[in-house]
Design a protein around this motif. Structure first.
Motif, PDB file in Angstrom:
ATOM      1  N   PRO A 121       1.403  -0.727   7.664  1.00 39.79           N
ATOM      2  CA  PRO A 121       1.921  -0.988   6.499  1.00 39.79           C
ATOM      3  C   PRO A 121       3.304  -1.563   6.271  1.00 39.79           C
ATOM      4  O   PRO A 121       3.359  -2.449   5.417  1.00 39.79           O
ATOM      5  CB  PRO A 121       1.681   0.371   5.779  1.00 39.79           C
ATOM      6  CG  PRO A 121       1.941   1.470   6.917  1.00 39.79           C
ATOM      7  CD  PRO A 121       1.144   0.578   7.743  1.00 39.79           C
ATOM      8  N   LYS A 159       3.702   5.902   5.106  1.00 37.64           N
ATOM      9  CA  LYS A 159       4.116   4.601   4.401  1.00 37.64           C
ATOM     10  C   LYS A 159       2.998   3.505   3.705  1.00 37.64           C
ATOM     11  O   LYS A 159       3.320   2.474   3.338  1.00 37.64           O
ATOM     12  CB  LYS A 159       4.835   3.794   5.666  1.00 37.64           C
ATOM     13  CG  LYS A 159       6.068   4.290   6.271  1.00 37.64           C
ATOM     14  CD  LYS A 159       6.487   3.427   7.597  1.00 37.64           C
ATOM     15  CE  LYS A 159       7.849   4.187   7.853  1.00 37.64           C
ATOM     16  NZ  LYS A 159       7.695   5.523   8.602  1.00 37.64           N
ATOM     17  N   GLY A 160       1.924   3.800   3.841  1.00 36.60           N
ATOM     18  CA  GLY A 160       0.865   3.102   3.297  1.00 36.60           C
ATOM     19  C   GLY A 160      -0.336   3.067   3.982  1.00 36.60           C
ATOM     20  O   GLY A 160      -0.694   4.134   4.682  1.00 36.60           O
ATOM     21  N   GLU A 161      -1.291   2.022   3.931  1.00 40.51           N
ATOM     22  CA  GLU A 161      -2.435   2.041   4.574  1.00 40.51           C
ATOM     23  C   GLU A 161      -2.130   1.523   6.057  1.00 40.51           C
ATOM     24  O   GLU A 161      -1.880   0.425   6.471  1.00 40.51           O
ATOM     25  CB  GLU A 161      -3.267   1.075   4.012  1.00 40.51           C
ATOM     26  CG  GLU A 161      -4.840   1.274   4.873  1.00 40.51           C
ATOM     27  CD  GLU A 161      -5.868   0.436   3.982  1.00 40.51           C
ATOM     28  OE1 GLU A 161      -5.949   0.531   2.842  1.00 40.51           O
ATOM     29  OE2 GLU A 161      -6.466  -0.373   4.720  1.00 40.51           O
ATOM     30  N   SER A 209       0.728  -1.250   0.059  1.00 40.07           N
ATOM     31  CA  SER A 209       0.012   0.172   0.040  1.00 40.07           C
ATOM     32  C   SER A 209       0.994   1.126  -0.073  1.00 40.07           C
ATOM     33  O   SER A 209       2.241   1.108   0.098  1.00 40.07           O
ATOM     34  CB  SER A 209      -0.838   0.058   1.167  1.00 40.07           C
ATOM     35  OG  SER A 209      -0.251  -0.370   2.428  1.00 40.07           O
ATOM     36  N   GLY A 210       0.345   2.384  -0.159  1.00 43.83           N
ATOM     37  CA  GLY A 210       1.116   3.583  -0.251  1.00 43.83           C
ATOM     38  C   GLY A 210       1.905   3.699  -1.177  1.00 43.83           C
ATOM     39  O   GLY A 210       1.767   3.139  -2.362  1.00 43.83           O
ATOM     40  N   GLU A 253      -4.488   7.016   5.109  1.00 40.32           N
ATOM     41  CA  GLU A 253      -3.281   6.985   4.329  1.00 40.32           C
ATOM     42  C   GLU A 253      -1.956   7.522   5.003  1.00 40.32           C
ATOM     43  O   GLU A 253      -1.740   8.620   5.183  1.00 40.32           O
ATOM     44  CB  GLU A 253      -3.455   7.640   2.914  1.00 40.32           C
ATOM     45  CG  GLU A 253      -2.267   7.574   1.984  1.00 40.32           C
ATOM     46  CD  GLU A 253      -2.294   6.178   1.322  1.00 40.32           C
ATOM     47  OE1 GLU A 253      -3.294   5.628   1.315  1.00 40.32           O
ATOM     48  OE2 GLU A 253      -1.030   5.803   0.905  1.00 40.32           O
ATOM     49  N   HIS A 292       4.795  -4.969   3.693  1.00 42.17           N
ATOM     50  CA  HIS A 292       6.186  -4.620   2.985  1.00 42.17           C
ATOM     51  C   HIS A 292       7.376  -5.498   3.511  1.00 42.17           C
ATOM     52  O   HIS A 292       8.059  -6.316   2.523  1.00 42.17           O
ATOM     53  CB  HIS A 292       6.553  -3.057   2.948  1.00 42.17           C
ATOM     54  CG  HIS A 292       5.360  -2.280   2.353  1.00 42.17           C
ATOM     55  ND1 HIS A 292       5.280  -1.016   2.809  1.00 42.17           N
ATOM     56  CD2 HIS A 292       4.467  -2.394   1.602  1.00 42.17           C
ATOM     57  CE1 HIS A 292       4.320  -0.417   2.357  1.00 42.17           C
ATOM     58  NE2 HIS A 292       3.805  -1.225   1.529  1.00 42.17           N
ATOM     59  N   ILE A 301      -5.852  -6.828   2.999  1.00 48.43           N
ATOM     60  CA  ILE A 301      -5.205  -5.974   3.720  1.00 48.43           C
ATOM     61  C   ILE A 301      -4.727  -6.284   4.950  1.00 48.43           C
ATOM     62  O   ILE A 301      -3.676  -5.922   5.252  1.00 48.43           O
ATOM     63  CB  ILE A 301      -6.376  -4.659   3.649  1.00 48.43           C
ATOM     64  CG1 ILE A 301      -6.331  -3.899   2.211  1.00 48.43           C
ATOM     65  CG2 ILE A 301      -6.167  -3.712   4.846  1.00 48.43           C
ATOM     66  CD1 ILE A 301      -4.990  -2.962   2.061  1.00 48.43           C
TER      67      ILE A 301
END
Lengths: 417, 250
Positions: free
Chosen positions: A381, A358-360, A241-242, A355, A385, B58
């Motif tokens: 996030p 770094k991402g969600e 994400s992000g 948001e 990663h 997610i």
């Protein structure tokens, strides 16, 4: 002839490029990585379990300590989750302040990232430049909350205080005096909004400076172009994400697609990459800094024109002011109940995502109607990663592993939680 | 938050029909519950079917529902029993296995909750399944469907002891090497079971039983807050509207 075997080596947990406490067990074939196995958890503090044992408000401070370079964004997810369950909506001014500080936080985070990633890959100067600007932003944190990092500024129902009328000034010291002092206080004559505006106007030129150092730098390109390439399909599969997702060319940004706070009201673009390599992710993050400065300017304009409350006036959730408390019996009772017991959140579950730089960053909150959360899960996030480390590092050289750790923008506070 | 079209819940309910144990739509978020046997199949269809297209997992986490809804301090009885700050109460996280609440509000203890995101349709979905056996909770792994499940499942295994069948590498993730127990279970004490220190005589790190006493400053309280009881408010409004001769401002 002796049989040649793969060599297993440890990177970290005490390694300057491990961004904290990453222990990376690497199986090497010469200098090529065959298998990368990150061992995490050295910073595991059990934040989620601790939050279960405390009233809701007392855990906001823990959120700062998750991703400790983008503090307020963490708070934002948690506070939003509580607000959703309570069914309350903070005043518009508070939401603008949150938007403003989310973007300040984004710049803070990206400055830290660009500085440390540069340092990892041999660009020392940038680190010093990035910290020059970072200092001004942590001053903003300090001005609103009293703390340079762990602010605990966002609260369910708004933000703790309104922005100060006066930006604190540097005092004269042996090192800062006369001309230096004047320069240091140049932007600090007016209110905090003046200071932020001056910063946001000036900041794009600073980003230009960083870019002069890196964007066309031969060594920087050699270290990042084609390193850690992730295809869009794989990026989705691995839960990116992000900037990591956008670097692979997927135009997904929670601020745009599922707007929260006041992102619906401000104008900004979301940069995306093309090749999904470290260099593209670098470009995405650099552009995000410019966009953040753009958002900050819009927020400052709005906040200047629209004074008002920054907290809801709902004594069941938000404590009354000191003056009210001393004056009004009912306010005193509310104050007492809120600080001895907290408020009960209606039973239910919710997932609030923001948001994060770094991402969600998401907060899954389950309440059973008590004054403490039943379960808090924080979706960091960096966790997703880092879990792709093996896939990204496989086949690269050892030195590239450092570049990949850097491009993932790893912070262990949020991964280990 | 969710940009779910109003039909998302219906769409899913229509498509999966009997396979869903329940479907709820609250706060604009759709939650579906499936049984362990359908877990993988439903997940795969949610990913591959174009009308859902949940390409991204997610989040995945375990939840231990032991003691759900139980409080440490019954405020109704407190005035009769004298002063008590609830410090001796046994709420979730403070009881041990032998003291666990017997009558649970839920039938099963461990659940796995996932949050899905469809970038294509800009939708989110929450999916839950309860592990059938509390003693040995086993749930099929989703690593093949979404690779990002890998570490999340390792984490849920580590913290809750939920075993993910078919996971390629189910090791502990967050806790120490050689850690005993699953710390996020509600019957695992917050202060832990062992402390660790460096012993200068032995020249190594030693583990010892934990010495500190758990201390609770704020008891866990469940309050019936009528503001949130929308049913009551609605009923009262209906009753007012239905009763003749009462126009609501007497």
């Amino acid at each position: 002839m002796a049989e040649i075997r793969n060599y297993t080596m440890n990177l970290g947990p005490q390694h300057p490029a491990a961004h904290g406490v990453l222990r990376l067990v690497l199986e090497m074939d010469g200098e090529t990585v065959v298998r990368a196995d990150p061992h995490v958890g050295l910073l595991h503090r059990g934040t989620e379990k601790l939050a279960e044992s405390k009233p809701f408000n007392q855990s906001i401070g823990y959120m700062d300590r998750l991703d400790y370079v983008s503090m307020m964004c963490n708070e934002h997810a948690y506070v939003r989750a509580i607000e959703q369950l309570l069914g309350i909506e903070p005043p518009v001014r508070a939401q603008f302040i949150r938007t403003l500080f989310d973007e300040i936080t984004r710049i803070l985070n990206h400055l830290m990232w660009i500085g440390s990633n540069g340092l990892d890959l041999g660009a020392m100067t940038l680190f010093l430049y990035a910290f020059r600007e970072r200092e001004l932003l942590v001053d903003c944190y300090e001005a609103v909350s009293g703390a340079r990092m762990h602010a605990t500024y966002y609260r369910p129902g708004g933000v703790y205080r309104d922005l100060p009328e006066q930006m604190p000034k540097h005092k004269e010291s042996r090192w800062t005096k006369d001309k230096d002092l004047k320069r240091a206080n140049e932007w600090r004559e007016g209110s905090m909004l003046d200071f932020i505006e001056a910063f946001a106007k000036d900041f794009p030129s600073k980003v230009d400076e960083y870019e002069t150092l890196l964007t066309d730098n031969r060594i920087w390109k050699q270290r990042t172009v084609g390193i850690g390439v992730v295809s869009p399909e794989r990026a989705l599969q691995m839960g990116f994400s992000g900037p990591m997702l956008r670097g692979s060319g997927i135009a997904w940004d929670v601020r745009k697609k599922q707007p929260y706070a006041m992102y619906r009201e401000v104008d900004f673009d979301i940069p995306i990459g093309k090749n999904g390599d470290s260099y593209d992710r670098y470009l995405v993050r650099v552009e995000e800094m410019r966009q953040s400065a753009h958002i900050i300017r819009q927020c400052v304009d709005w906040l200047r024109a629209n004074p008002g409350h920054v907290m809801l006036k709902n004594f069941k959730v938000i404590p009354p002011s000191r003056e009210e408390m001393k004056d009004d019996m009912e306010a005193l009772i509310h104050h007492f109940k809120l600080f001895t017991e907290g408020y009960c959140v209606p039973a239910g579950e919710t997932y609030a995502a923001v948001e994060h730089p770094k991402g969600e960053f998401g907060c899954y909150l389950v309440s059973d109607g008590a004054n403490k959360p039943f379960r808090v899960h924080l979706r960091a996030p960096g966790f997703a990663h880092l879990s792709s480390m093996h896939e990204m590092a496989k086949g690269h050289m050892l030195a590239d592993v450092v570049a990949i750790i850097g491009t993932q923008d790893i912070v262990f506070g949020e991964i280990d939680r | 938050m969710n940009q779910a079209l109003p039909s998302q819940a219906e769409l899913i309910a229509d498509y999966f029909g009997e396979r869903l144990s329940s479907i709820t739509d609250s706060l604009g978020q759709v939650t579906i519950e499936v049984s362990v046997s359908d877990w993988q199949d439903v997940a795969r269809e949610l990913r591959d079917n174009e009308q859902f297209a949940y390409q991204q997992l997610i989040d995945l986490c375990g939840v231990d529902y032991l003691g759900y809804g139980s409080a440490e301090w019954e405020t109704e009885a407190a005035t009769q029993a004298g002063f008590s700050r609830g410090v001796d109460g046994l709420g979730p996280g403070r009881f041990s296995w032998s003291e666990r609440p017997e009558a649970g509000a839920i039938e099963q203890r461990f659940a796995v909750v996932i949050h899905l995101l469809s970038v294509q349709h800009n939708r989110r979905l929450r999916m839950r399944c309860f592990a059938p056996d509390d003693g040995l909770p086993i749930v099929p792994s989703l690593v093949d469907v979404w690779n990002s499940a890998n570490w999340y499942e390792r984490e849920a295994f580590d913290l809750f002891g939920i075993i993910f069948e078919g996971h390629p590498d189910l090791r502990r993730l967050l806790t120490d090497y050689g850690f005993v127990g699953h710390p996020f279970r509600k019957d695992f004490p917050l202060i832990g079971n062992v402390t660790v220190r460096y012993d200068t005589d032995k020249g190594r790190v030693v583990y010892e039983p934990v010495e500190i006493e758990p201390r609770v400053l704020v008891p866990r309280v469940v309050r019936e807050d009528s503001r949130y009881n929308t049913d009551d408010v609605d009923k009262a409004a209906e009753a007012r509207a239905a009763s003749p001769g009462n126009d609501g401002n007497d």
